[in-house]
Design an enzyme around this catalytic site. Sequence first.
Site, PDB file in Angstrom:
ATOM      1  N   HIS A 217       7.321  -3.866  16.277  1.00  0.00           N
ATOM      2  CA  HIS A 217       7.796  -4.517  15.059  1.00  0.00           C
ATOM      3  C   HIS A 217       9.217  -4.056  14.773  1.00  0.00           C
ATOM      4  O   HIS A 217       9.683  -4.153  13.651  1.00  0.00           O
ATOM      5  CB  HIS A 217       6.899  -4.181  13.881  1.00  0.00           C
ATOM      6  CG  HIS A 217       5.456  -4.384  14.188  1.00  0.00           C
ATOM      7  ND1 HIS A 217       4.621  -3.356  14.565  1.00  0.00           N
ATOM      8  CD2 HIS A 217       4.723  -5.508  14.215  1.00  0.00           C
ATOM      9  CE1 HIS A 217       3.420  -3.854  14.801  1.00  0.00           C
ATOM     10  NE2 HIS A 217       3.446  -5.150  14.595  1.00  0.00           N
ATOM     11  N   ASP A 394       8.783  -1.935   9.365  1.00  0.00           N
ATOM     12  CA  ASP A 394       8.871  -3.154  10.152  1.00  0.00           C
ATOM     13  C   ASP A 394       9.584  -4.289   9.434  1.00  0.00           C
ATOM     14  O   ASP A 394       9.605  -5.412   9.919  1.00  0.00           O
ATOM     15  CB  ASP A 394       7.471  -3.601  10.575  1.00  0.00           C
ATOM     16  CG  ASP A 394       6.585  -3.812   9.370  1.00  0.00           C
ATOM     17  OD1 ASP A 394       7.019  -3.471   8.253  1.00  0.00           O
ATOM     18  OD2 ASP A 394       5.471  -4.314   9.546  1.00  0.00           O
ATOM     19  N   ARG A 399       9.016  -9.843   2.205  1.00  0.00           N
ATOM     20  CA  ARG A 399       8.284 -11.084   2.460  1.00  0.00           C
ATOM     21  C   ARG A 399       6.815 -10.941   2.076  1.00  0.00           C
ATOM     22  O   ARG A 399       6.204 -11.829   1.488  1.00  0.00           O
ATOM     23  CB  ARG A 399       8.404 -11.483   3.923  1.00  0.00           C
ATOM     24  CG  ARG A 399       7.786 -12.831   4.189  1.00  0.00           C
ATOM     25  CD  ARG A 399       8.272 -13.439   5.476  1.00  0.00           C
ATOM     26  NE  ARG A 399       9.660 -13.841   5.380  1.00  0.00           N
ATOM     27  CZ  ARG A 399      10.245 -14.666   6.262  1.00  0.00           C
ATOM     28  NH1 ARG A 399       9.550 -15.149   7.263  1.00  0.00           N
ATOM     29  NH2 ARG A 399      11.506 -14.987   6.141  1.00  0.00           N
ATOM     30  N   GLY A 400       6.218  -9.803   2.418  1.00  0.00           N
ATOM     31  CA  GLY A 400       4.807  -9.582   2.091  1.00  0.00           C
ATOM     32  C   GLY A 400       4.575  -9.609   0.584  1.00  0.00           C
ATOM     33  O   GLY A 400       3.629 -10.233   0.103  1.00  0.00           O
ATOM     34  N   SER A 441       0.779  -2.995   1.964  1.00  0.00           N
ATOM     35  CA  SER A 441       1.002  -3.141   0.531  1.00  0.00           C
ATOM     36  C   SER A 441       0.141  -4.271  -0.025  1.00  0.00           C
ATOM     37  O   SER A 441      -0.317  -4.203  -1.163  1.00  0.00           O
ATOM     38  CB  SER A 441       2.476  -3.402   0.243  1.00  0.00           C
ATOM     39  OG  SER A 441       2.894  -4.596   0.852  1.00  0.00           O
ATOM     40  N   GLY A 554       7.794   0.500  -0.835  1.00  0.00           N
ATOM     41  CA  GLY A 554       6.621   0.199  -1.668  1.00  0.00           C
ATOM     42  C   GLY A 554       6.703   0.866  -3.038  1.00  0.00           C
ATOM     43  O   GLY A 554       6.268   0.299  -4.045  1.00  0.00           O
TER      44      GLY A 554
HETATM   45  P1  ADP Z   1       3.196  -2.625   6.253  1.00  0.00           P
HETATM   46  O1  ADP Z   1       3.392  -1.148   6.226  1.00  0.00           O
HETATM   47  O2  ADP Z   1       1.827  -3.011   6.686  1.00  0.00           O
HETATM   48  O3  ADP Z   1       4.294  -3.339   6.966  1.00  0.00           O
HETATM   49  P2  ADP Z   1       4.500  -3.265   3.744  1.00  0.00           P
HETATM   50  O4  ADP Z   1       5.775  -3.168   4.484  1.00  0.00           O
HETATM   51  O5  ADP Z   1       4.302  -4.477   2.907  1.00  0.00           O
HETATM   52  O6  ADP Z   1       3.252  -3.081   4.695  1.00  0.00           O
HETATM   53  O7  ADP Z   1       4.377  -2.031   2.760  1.00  0.00           O
HETATM   54  C1  ADP Z   1       4.910  -0.787   3.065  1.00  0.00           C
HETATM   55  C2  ADP Z   1       4.657   0.143   1.905  1.00  0.00           C
HETATM   56  O8  ADP Z   1       3.272   0.372   1.755  1.00  0.00           O
HETATM   57  C3  ADP Z   1       5.262   1.502   2.080  1.00  0.00           C
HETATM   58  O9  ADP Z   1       6.601   1.513   1.656  1.00  0.00           O
HETATM   59  C4  ADP Z   1       4.391   2.380   1.203  1.00  0.00           C
HETATM   60  O10 ADP Z   1       4.867   2.434  -0.133  1.00  0.00           O
HETATM   61  C5  ADP Z   1       3.088   1.638   1.166  1.00  0.00           C
HETATM   62  N1  ADP Z   1       2.037   2.345   1.902  1.00  0.00           N
HETATM   63  C6  ADP Z   1       1.901   2.485   3.234  1.00  0.00           C
HETATM   64  N2  ADP Z   1       0.788   3.188   3.527  1.00  0.00           N
HETATM   65  C7  ADP Z   1       0.226   3.524   2.329  1.00  0.00           C
HETATM   66  C8  ADP Z   1      -0.933   4.258   1.939  1.00  0.00           C
HETATM   67  N3  ADP Z   1      -1.754   4.782   2.848  1.00  0.00           N
HETATM   68  N4  ADP Z   1      -1.185   4.390   0.620  1.00  0.00           N
HETATM   69  C9  ADP Z   1      -0.365   3.855  -0.311  1.00  0.00           C
HETATM   70  N5  ADP Z   1       0.731   3.147   0.010  1.00  0.00           N
HETATM   71  C10 ADP Z   1       1.024   2.987   1.304  1.00  0.00           C
HETATM   72 MG    MG Z   2       6.276  -3.260   6.393  1.00  0.00          MG
END
Ligand code: ADP
Ligand code: MG
Length: 591
Positions: A217, A394, A399-400, A441, A554
């Site tokens: 990614h 990634d 977008r998510g 997220s 996040g």
């Molecule tokens: P992905 O990681 O699946 O690509 P996103 O990019 O939408 O999802 O979200 C990333 C955010 O998710 C991170 O910046 C962090 O704040 C949050 N995150 C990741 N893992 C966890 C977790 N185990 N508990 C709480 N928040 C998390």
């Molecule tokens: Mg992400």
Amino acid sequence: MTKIFNDPSEFAEEALAGFCDVHSDLVRQVAGGAVRRYRPAQPKVAVLAGGGSGHYPAFAGLIGSGFADGAVVGNIFTSPSAQQAYSVAKAAESGAGVVFTYGNYAGDVMNFGMASERLATEGIAVENVLVTDDIASAPPSESAKRRGIAGDFTVFKVMGAAAEDGADLAEVVRLGRKANSLTRTIGSAFAGCTFPGAESPLFTLPDGQMGLGLGIHGEPGLHDTDLPSARELGQELVARVLAETPPNAGKRIAVILNGLGSTKHEELFVLWGTVAPLLRAEGYTLVMPEVGELVTSLDMAGVSLTVTWLDEELEPLWTAPAETPAYRRGNAAREAGTLGAEEAPDDGASAAAFVATDASRGYAAACLAAIEAARTSLHDAEERLGRMDAIAGDGDHGRGMVRGVDAAAAAASDALGRGAGAGDVLAAAGDAWADKAGGTSGVLWGAGLRAFGETLGNTSAPAPSALAAAVTAFADRIVQLGKAEKGDKTMVDALLPFASAFSRGVGYGVEPNQAWQDAAREAAAAAEATADLLPLKGRARPLAEKSLGAADPGATSLAMVFAVMGPHFTAAAVRNAEETVPAAAPAGAKQ
Ligand code: ADP
Ligand code: MG
């Protein structure tokens, strides 16, 4: 650069629909992904591969005889939702159990885990096999934390062949885990990949440089080096993989030299000219090696080398016939069995009547306004959040969040229109968020909103203390599900300060909107302070140090969204002396 698309946000869905049409002799589309055209005549273990889109032929291209029974198809580079995984499993399951298999990413682990819980409560035997082949993503001492990349292909192939042979669920799982434990991959990239509709690549490499160990990614790699010759690159990849030879490994290996999307087959053959002799010189026999595109990364330029050390159990499974849209080997038996039903399986989300008091319906309108406010600010921040996520993750966070909040607003508006109270409106919003956003997220926000709604209930507009209880339930659910702790550099670092500051303020009798805004300021400061932390959870963890100095996406989006939602949640919150906290409704209850 992707040139052919309509609405970029619909790209993955439109691609899946086209794929299922052209390969309708082998696959059929179902809610959440695709399954084999034919249901098995006898019960057989359903091997379900999954993950985000953008990796074709992984994962839907590998559905067919001798390989996967179905694929759960998420949005680009985004984990599918638990609802998608559940519904594909229901469509594929034939009485001998289900195994979800996927690369080790936090969002996938949570979503497939939640779907597994739901299937298990229905009496369906279900297991999960995680692929952890990427040697660049964690040291050998932490191999369980490694990501899954092109080794997905070997592990899925072994499991698919075992299930086709009639192995039971435990045996398929055992063989899949064994294949994973004997599989190692190292990747490298020369240029970043670009999301459909995006103006610039997710990441860039300086001209004449190569990133070693990059994730599929675009997660940053081990280090950048001067672009090597094909010979030097082959030597480096072979040396790195063989340095991780498993103990007691044999001398027969499956090998995959995989192109990541825009690297030509001819380039791969040139590289193979170094890789194969080096492996043979180490005394290895190369069993049915593959050179081509098997697990890609949109249009990324790059390659990966995967080796699976075979034994007498794994070799026949690796060489067994398979017939899928993207991959054929040997003479796979033509599919027998019955034609699968055309209609989408019941996803359990059938509309039910809502029961709510007028007070709660009134508050539900405020909840919708809060979600709309979040929507506006997330649309504005989409690019910025994506860039933040690309630093060590990634790049899909913006977008998510947008997909999630758009779906949440639509679902909330629909539920409100059908007479739902605040609890049901937020629960519906949460479910839609999780389903449409996918990713880590997405599942967390979705489950959090549902818990928020369940705590509010549908009987009254909340007193400030009841609102504080709902915020606490939101936070508790996210911590329970994601298992992140304060300091892990996740959204939890903004969320926990927010929840405790708001409860404290309300407890002291501070006017609710004031208490909320005070808490939002603390959350924003805490989000900024995550810049100094190393990520210990989630996708950014393997490359922790890359994110030093940059705030967690996040946490940033959470602080931002909470700030704009506040006036809506608090203005309508009734400040009365009784302060009765409505009892939490049971999950899914419509009352
Ligand atoms: P992905 O990681 O699946 O690509 P996103 O990019 O939408 O999802 O979200 C990333 C955010 O998710 C991170 O910046 C962090 O704040 C949050 N995150 C990741 N893992 C966890 C977790 N185990 N508990 C709480 N928040 C998390
Ligand atoms: Mg992400």
